[in-house]
Design a protein around this motif. Structure first.
Motif, short mmCIF file in Angstrom:
data_model
loop_
_atom_site.label_atom_id
_atom_site.label_comp_id
_atom_site.label_asym_id
_atom_site.label_seq_id
_atom_site.Cartn_x
_atom_site.Cartn_y
_atom_site.Cartn_z
N PRO A 112 -3.52 -9.33 9.55
CA PRO A 112 -2.24 -9.01 8.92
C PRO A 112 -1.09 -8.73 9.88
CG PRO A 112 -3.57 -7.04 9.08
CD PRO A 112 -4.34 -8.14 9.75
N LEU A 113 0.10 -8.82 9.29
CA LEU A 113 1.30 -8.25 9.87
C LEU A 113 1.55 -6.97 9.07
CD1 LEU A 113 4.09 -8.17 11.35
CD2 LEU A 113 4.96 -9.57 9.47
N ILE A 114 1.52 -5.82 9.74
CA ILE A 114 1.70 -4.54 9.06
C ILE A 114 3.15 -4.11 9.22
CG2 ILE A 114 1.00 -2.12 8.97
CD1 ILE A 114 -1.72 -3.02 10.12
N VAL A 115 3.82 -3.88 8.08
CA VAL A 115 5.23 -3.48 8.10
C VAL A 115 5.34 -2.06 7.55
CG1 VAL A 115 7.57 -4.02 7.35
CG2 VAL A 115 5.92 -5.87 7.71
N THR A 116 5.86 -1.16 8.37
CA THR A 116 6.03 0.23 7.95
C THR A 116 7.51 0.61 8.05
OG1 THR A 116 5.70 1.11 10.18
CG2 THR A 116 3.74 0.83 8.81
N GLU A 117 7.87 1.70 7.39
CA GLU A 117 9.26 2.14 7.47
C GLU A 117 9.58 2.58 8.89
OE1 GLU A 117 12.39 5.30 5.48
OE2 GLU A 117 10.26 5.49 5.05
N VAL A 157 0.86 -1.20 0.00
CA VAL A 157 0.00 0.00 0.00
C VAL A 157 0.89 1.24 0.00
CG1 VAL A 157 -1.94 -1.11 1.17
CG2 VAL A 157 -0.16 -0.02 2.54
N ASP A 158 0.33 2.33 -0.45
CA ASP A 158 1.10 3.58 -0.50
C ASP A 158 1.48 4.02 0.91
OD1 ASP A 158 2.33 5.52 -1.98
OD2 ASP A 158 0.67 6.94 -1.75
N ALA A 159 0.51 3.97 1.81
CA ALA A 159 0.75 4.33 3.22
C ALA A 159 -0.39 3.75 4.06
CB ALA A 159 0.83 5.84 3.40
N ILE A 160 -0.10 3.50 5.33
CA ILE A 160 -1.16 3.06 6.23
C ILE A 160 -0.94 3.74 7.58
CG2 ILE A 160 0.12 0.95 6.86
CD1 ILE A 160 -2.70 -0.37 7.19
N ASP A 161 -1.93 4.51 7.98
CA ASP A 161 -1.83 5.24 9.25
C ASP A 161 -3.23 5.62 9.70
OD1 ASP A 161 -0.68 6.32 11.45
OD2 ASP A 161 0.44 7.89 10.40
N VAL A 162 -3.36 6.00 10.95
CA VAL A 162 -4.63 6.49 11.49
C VAL A 162 -4.39 7.86 12.10
CG1 VAL A 162 -5.77 4.27 11.86
CG2 VAL A 162 -4.19 5.12 13.58
N ARG A 220 -2.71 -2.22 19.33
CA ARG A 220 -2.33 -3.06 20.48
C ARG A 220 -3.52 -3.78 21.11
NH1 ARG A 220 -0.73 1.26 25.28
NH2 ARG A 220 -2.75 2.31 25.38
N ASN A 221 -4.74 -3.32 20.83
CA ASN A 221 -5.93 -3.96 21.38
C ASN A 221 -6.50 -5.03 20.45
OD1 ASN A 221 -6.73 -3.47 23.94
ND2 ASN A 221 -8.31 -1.99 23.45
N ILE A 222 -5.88 -5.19 19.28
CA ILE A 222 -6.38 -6.19 18.31
C ILE A 222 -5.42 -7.38 18.34
CG2 ILE A 222 -7.22 -6.53 15.97
CD1 ILE A 222 -7.07 -3.51 15.56
N PRO A 223 -5.85 -8.51 18.86
CA PRO A 223 -4.93 -9.64 19.05
C PRO A 223 -4.38 -10.23 17.76
CG PRO A 223 -7.19 -10.30 19.54
CD PRO A 223 -7.21 -8.82 19.36
N TYR A 224 -5.09 -10.07 16.65
CA TYR A 224 -4.66 -10.69 15.40
C TYR A 224 -3.90 -9.74 14.48
CZ TYR A 224 -9.04 -8.49 13.89
OH TYR A 224 -10.05 -7.59 13.64
N VAL A 225 -3.56 -8.55 14.96
CA VAL A 225 -2.81 -7.58 14.15
C VAL A 225 -1.46 -7.31 14.81
CG1 VAL A 225 -2.72 -5.21 13.26
CG2 VAL A 225 -4.87 -6.48 13.21
N LYS A 231 -7.24 5.15 17.66
CA LYS A 231 -8.51 4.46 17.89
C LYS A 231 -8.51 3.11 17.17
CE LYS A 231 -10.73 7.81 20.10
NZ LYS A 231 -11.21 7.65 21.47
N THR A 232 -8.82 2.06 17.92
CA THR A 232 -8.87 0.72 17.36
C THR A 232 -9.91 0.63 16.24
OG1 THR A 232 -8.22 -0.20 19.50
CG2 THR A 232 -9.22 -1.71 17.94
N LYS A 233 -11.03 1.29 16.44
CA LYS A 233 -12.13 1.25 15.46
C LYS A 233 -11.67 1.79 14.11
CE LYS A 233 -16.99 2.59 15.15
NZ LYS A 233 -18.08 3.34 15.81
N ALA A 234 -10.86 2.85 14.13
CA ALA A 234 -10.37 3.47 12.90
C ALA A 234 -9.46 2.51 12.14
CB ALA A 234 -9.64 4.77 13.22
N LEU A 235 -8.60 1.79 12.87
CA LEU A 235 -7.69 0.85 12.22
C LEU A 235 -8.44 -0.35 11.65
CD1 LEU A 235 -4.81 0.03 11.48
CD2 LEU A 235 -4.60 -1.03 13.74
N ILE A 236 -9.44 -0.84 12.38
CA ILE A 236 -10.24 -1.97 11.89
C ILE A 236 -10.95 -1.59 10.59
CG2 ILE A 236 -12.28 -3.39 12.37
CD1 ILE A 236 -11.37 -3.50 15.29
N ALA A 237 -11.48 -0.36 10.54
CA ALA A 237 -12.16 0.12 9.33
C ALA A 237 -11.18 0.17 8.16
CB ALA A 237 -12.76 1.50 9.58
#
Length: 200
Positions: free
Chosen positions: A145-150, A120-125, A161-166, A129-135
């Protein structure tokens, strides 16, 4: 070779040596096992028969009482020594840098072949807020997923940190065990370039 960047309609040119490498099962297994072993404390310790405290006096006659025994420190008795007692040891296995980097490349290449690598071009919130990341993950159809950022922002880490599978990792925190265990890997374009520089 090229990796398509989700949402931008563009393609990212990457090295075949990093994202198009042939799968090597033995190499990946050796490096992952060595990485996990490096995290083992190796401090387990038990007492052998010679080390258990207690008398060495023979507690009954040699004959006429059934089984012959010397003392109560024998392994068959409660409180006796352990037959093959564990002792502290190192589980370290030698893996050189070339093998380690090659294994990371092999895993990334296999993830790409199996369509489990999303760029992806970028991923951020904007806020932690957990809700924003889930959306956002639902938009990407990323699953678990495993999210890898620079270099991930604090908001992103706090939201995840509140999402056990991310899991969130920056490029420096990437390791073979976490890549092998990931159902899907989401990488930013900047992270892809940084990984390529590291592994090339």
């Amino acid at each position: 070779m090229e990796l398509s960047v989700l949402g931008s309609g563009q393609a990212l040119s990457v090295s075949d040596a990093v994202f198009g490498r042939e799968f090597n099962r033995d190499l990946v297994h050796q490096v992952v096992v060595a990485f996990r072993n490096a995290g083992r404390a190796g401090t387990k310790a038990q007492l052998s028969r010679a080390e258990v405290s207690g008398t060495t006096k023979k507690f009954k006659k040699q004959k006429g009482g059934g089984a012959r025994h010397g003392d109560y420190r024998a392994p068959i008795f409660v409180g006796g020594g352990v037959t093959f007692a564990a002792k502290p040891r190192s589980f370290e296995q030698k893996v050189n840098k070339k093998m380690y980097r090659a294994a990371i490349s092999v895993i990334l290449s296999e993830l790409n072949r199996q369509s489990r690598l999303t760029v992806v071009d970028a991923i951020d919130v904007s806020e932690p807020k957990t809700k924003a990341l889930i959306a956002k993950l639902d938009e990407l159809n990323a699953g678990r997923p495993l999210i890898v950022t620079e270099s991930g922002s604090e908001n992103l880490y706090l939201a995840a940190r509140n999402i056990p599978y991310v899991q969130i990792r920056d490029v420096q925190g990437l390791d073979p065990a976490v890549l092998v265990g990931a159902e899907r890997v989401v990488m930013t374009a900047d992270a892809v370039k940084k990984v390529e520089e590291w592994l090339a």
